[in-house]
Each structure stands twice: as C-alpha cells, then as structure tokens.
Write a protein that holds these residues in place. Structure first.
Motif, mmCIF file in Angstrom:
data_model
loop_
_atom_site.group_PDB
_atom_site.id
_atom_site.type_symbol
_atom_site.label_atom_id
_atom_site.label_comp_id
_atom_site.label_asym_id
_atom_site.label_seq_id
_atom_site.Cartn_x
_atom_site.Cartn_y
_atom_site.Cartn_z
ATOM 1 N N ASP A 140 41.306 59.678 7.424
ATOM 2 C CA ASP A 140 42.312 59.249 6.460
ATOM 3 C C ASP A 140 43.241 60.414 6.108
ATOM 4 N N ASN A 141 43.189 61.457 6.936
ATOM 5 C CA ASN A 141 44.000 62.658 6.718
ATOM 6 C C ASN A 141 45.091 62.737 7.791
ATOM 7 N N PRO A 142 46.367 62.670 7.413
ATOM 8 C CA PRO A 142 47.441 62.683 8.415
ATOM 9 C C PRO A 142 47.514 63.994 9.203
ATOM 10 N N GLU A 143 47.163 65.121 8.566
ATOM 11 C CA GLU A 143 47.177 66.397 9.278
ATOM 12 C C GLU A 143 46.111 66.425 10.373
ATOM 13 N N THR A 144 44.920 65.944 10.048
ATOM 14 C CA THR A 144 43.861 65.844 11.056
ATOM 15 C C THR A 144 44.271 64.904 12.172
ATOM 16 N N LEU A 145 44.878 63.787 11.796
ATOM 17 C CA LEU A 145 45.347 62.802 12.781
ATOM 18 C C LEU A 145 46.295 63.444 13.791
ATOM 19 N N CYS A 146 47.305 64.150 13.302
ATOM 20 C CA CYS A 146 48.326 64.717 14.191
ATOM 21 C C CYS A 146 47.775 65.866 15.036
ATOM 22 N N ALA A 147 46.971 66.724 14.423
ATOM 23 C CA ALA A 147 46.406 67.855 15.170
ATOM 24 C C ALA A 147 45.487 67.372 16.285
ATOM 25 N N ARG A 148 44.636 66.412 15.973
ATOM 26 C CA ARG A 148 43.714 65.880 16.984
ATOM 27 C C ARG A 148 44.453 65.087 18.056
ATOM 28 N N TYR A 149 45.542 64.433 17.673
ATOM 29 C CA TYR A 149 46.304 63.665 18.658
ATOM 30 C C TYR A 149 46.964 64.592 19.681
ATOM 31 N N LYS A 150 47.469 65.741 19.216
ATOM 32 C CA LYS A 150 48.040 66.720 20.147
ATOM 33 C C LYS A 150 46.977 67.254 21.099
ATOM 34 N N PHE A 151 45.803 67.517 20.561
ATOM 35 C CA PHE A 151 44.682 67.976 21.392
ATOM 36 C C PHE A 151 44.301 66.890 22.401
ATOM 37 N N LEU A 152 44.312 65.648 21.960
ATOM 38 C CA LEU A 152 43.987 64.519 22.833
ATOM 39 C C LEU A 152 44.971 64.435 24.003
ATOM 40 N N ILE A 153 46.243 64.615 23.735
ATOM 41 C CA ILE A 153 47.264 64.573 24.790
ATOM 42 C C ILE A 153 47.004 65.670 25.817
ATOM 43 N N GLU A 154 46.682 66.876 25.357
ATOM 44 C CA GLU A 154 46.406 67.988 26.273
ATOM 45 C C GLU A 154 45.263 67.647 27.227
ATOM 46 N N LYS A 155 44.190 67.069 26.698
ATOM 47 C CA LYS A 155 43.025 66.780 27.526
ATOM 48 C C LYS A 155 43.284 65.619 28.487
ATOM 49 N N VAL A 156 44.030 64.628 28.046
ATOM 50 C CA VAL A 156 44.368 63.515 28.947
ATOM 51 C C VAL A 156 45.283 64.020 30.065
ATOM 52 N N ASN A 157 46.178 64.941 29.752
ATOM 53 C CA ASN A 157 47.056 65.514 30.781
ATOM 54 C C ASN A 157 46.257 66.344 31.783
ATOM 55 N N GLU A 158 45.223 67.041 31.320
ATOM 56 C CA GLU A 158 44.345 67.761 32.251
ATOM 57 C C GLU A 158 43.639 66.772 33.168
ATOM 58 N N LEU A 159 43.240 65.655 32.611
ATOM 59 C CA LEU A 159 42.581 64.620 33.413
ATOM 60 C C LEU A 159 43.548 64.043 34.443
ATOM 61 N N ALA A 160 44.832 63.980 34.077
ATOM 62 C CA ALA A 160 45.846 63.457 35.004
ATOM 63 C C ALA A 160 45.946 64.323 36.255
ATOM 64 N N ILE A 161 45.747 65.633 36.117
ATOM 65 C CA ILE A 161 45.804 66.530 37.274
ATOM 66 C C ILE A 161 44.709 66.179 38.270
ATOM 67 N N PHE A 162 43.507 65.919 37.770
ATOM 68 C CA PHE A 162 42.405 65.534 38.661
ATOM 69 C C PHE A 162 42.674 64.171 39.306
ATOM 70 N N LYS A 163 43.329 63.288 38.545
ATOM 71 C CA LYS A 163 43.680 61.966 39.111
ATOM 72 C C LYS A 163 44.685 62.121 40.243
ATOM 73 N N GLN A 164 45.672 63.014 40.065
ATOM 74 C CA GLN A 164 46.678 63.248 41.102
ATOM 75 C C GLN A 164 46.062 63.871 42.355
ATOM 76 N N GLN A 165 44.993 64.623 42.175
ATOM 77 C CA GLN A 165 44.304 65.250 43.302
ATOM 78 C C GLN A 165 43.318 64.296 43.972
ATOM 79 N N GLY A 166 43.228 63.081 43.453
ATOM 80 C CA GLY A 166 42.307 62.106 44.007
ATOM 81 C C GLY A 166 40.863 62.343 43.622
ATOM 82 N N LEU A 167 40.656 63.100 42.554
ATOM 83 C CA LEU A 167 39.300 63.439 42.129
ATOM 84 C C LEU A 167 38.852 62.630 40.908
ATOM 85 N N PHE A 168 39.743 61.787 40.419
ATOM 86 C CA PHE A 168 39.396 60.933 39.283
ATOM 87 C C PHE A 168 40.014 59.565 39.513
ATOM 88 N N ASP A 169 39.239 58.517 39.230
ATOM 89 C CA ASP A 169 39.657 57.148 39.513
ATOM 90 C C ASP A 169 40.936 56.797 38.747
#
Length: 237
Positions: A140-169
């Motif tokens: 229920d904290n907007p600061e926590t929401l935004c900080a964690r969302y930025k972190f979430l984007i970073e990790k999903v983008n890292e996962l995208a690299i493995f997907k582009q390499q054919g290493l993730f479905d």
C-alpha cells in the motif's frame, strides 16, 4: 662474496693501477683531448660490465612487477583449488555448499559451464520476479510499488536476453512480459491506491488530512513514471 665478484674486484684494481701508472708516466704530454681519451679508456670496464648488470636488474624488476600484477588479476578473477563444482541436471552446485558468487562466473564460463550458468541464472531470475511481483501486488506504499516495479522490469529484460538466445521458452516469457505491460502497471497502481486510501481513512480523522495523503500518493506516482504514461492513464482519472 661470490667468486665472480672477487674476480671483478681484482680486475678493476689491476686495471686502475695500470691506468694510473700510464698516466703518471705520460701526463706531462697530455692535452685536453688526450685527457678525454684517457678518462674514456679508464671508464670502459665500468660501461661494459656494470651498466648491463643494472639494465638486467631493472628488467628483472619489471618482469617481477608484471608477474605480481598478473598474479593479482588471476587471484581476483579465478577460484582457488578448493572451489570445486558439480553439475546436476544442468544446474551448477559448489561442493562446499556455498552460494556461487558473480565473481566466479568468468571462471565457470572458461570451464565450459555456459549452459549450466543459464540454467542456474534463469531460476534465480524467475524467483526474483515472482518475489518482487508479490510485493508490488500487496503493498500500500507507492514508493515501494515504483521501486519494485523498476527492479521487476530489469529482471524481465534480463530474462528476455535468454529468450532471444533460445535458452528460455518464448511462450513462458510472454507471461512475464505481461507483468510489466502498461495496462498491468496501471492496475497495480490503482490496487495500491485503493489500499492506500483505505489506510488513510482508518488512520486520519479529517478530510483535509486524507486529501493531503492522497495528493502525496499521486505526487509519488508522477515522479516515478514517465510523463507519457501518467498523462495517458491518469490525467482523465
């Protein structure tokens, strides 16, 4: 004192004695250029024996320094003999049951564990994504929401690299990609807002205090999202 050093000392004594004898016998006939020649002859053994020795010593010191630097680099980016690994079902484990650090990854790549590293990294990424999303969903904290969302984007983008390499479905990746879509982010913000306002009403007694807290919520969101996203999603709200 070593024998070669003793021999050199004897040589220099005899050499300078012979030179001195020659000078005493003939110095009365010397002109300026004769003295220059004599001095040069006297110094010849020093030039040909001592100077190369100093150069050799300097090269040896340089080689030692380079060796020390190389050893330092190796120690920083390699592992010690007791750092042993096993691979099970394409996952790497340390035999001493310690966690694998980021500094060990270059060594593991050289050792041919690239695929195993991916298999180890992907579960770590998916765990971080899941944990972060749960925090975002429940906060229920907007600061926590935004900080964690930025972190979430970073990790999903890292996962995208493995997907582009054919290493993730690719189909599985789409499920993670939805988590960082604008529509889902909007839903998460509104969910956080609802919890935030409920908390404000439970804690505050005046409408002014509640309004001030609500304004603070939207100020935090406005600061942490792009102007385009804010205008398209909240200007008409």
């Amino acid at each position: 004192m070593r024998i070669p050093t003793i021999i050199k000392c004897i040589f220099f004594v005899l050499w300078y004695a012979w030179c001195l004898y020659g000078i005493i016998r003939n110095y009365s006939h010397y002109r300026i250029y004769d003295w220059l020649i004599v001095i040069l002859i006297i110094l010849l053994p020093t030039i040909f024996i001592l100077v190369p020795k100093k150069k050799k010593r300097r090269n040896k010191d340089i080689a030692k320094n380079n060796s020390d630097i190389s050893t330092s680099i190796i120690e920083e980016f390699s592992v010690t003999p007791q750092d042993q690994y096993i691979e099970s079902d394409k996952i790497i484990y340390r035999t001493d049951k310690k966690s694998i650090s980021d500094k060990e990854i270059p060594h593991l790549v050289q050792a041919g564990y690239e695929e195993a590293i991916v298999k180890w990294k992907i579960p770590e990424l998916t765990r971080l994504i899941s944990d972060s999303y749960n925090i975002i969903y429940n906060t229920d904290n907007p600061e926590t929401l935004c900080a964690r969302y930025k972190f979430l984007i970073e990790k999903v983008n890292e996962l995208a690299i493995f997907k582009q390499q054919g290493l993730f479905d690719a189909d599985t990746y789409k499920e993670y990609e939805i988590l960082i879509s604008d529509d889902n982010f909007y839903s998460l913000i509104m969910s956080c807002y609802q919890k935030y306002t409920n908390k404000a009403h439970s804690e505050l007694k005046t409408q002014k205090g509640i309004n001030n807290r609500i304004n603070k919520f939207w100020e935090t969101i406005h600061i942490n999202v792009s102007a385009e996203f804010y205008d398209s999603k909240f200007r008409k709200t």
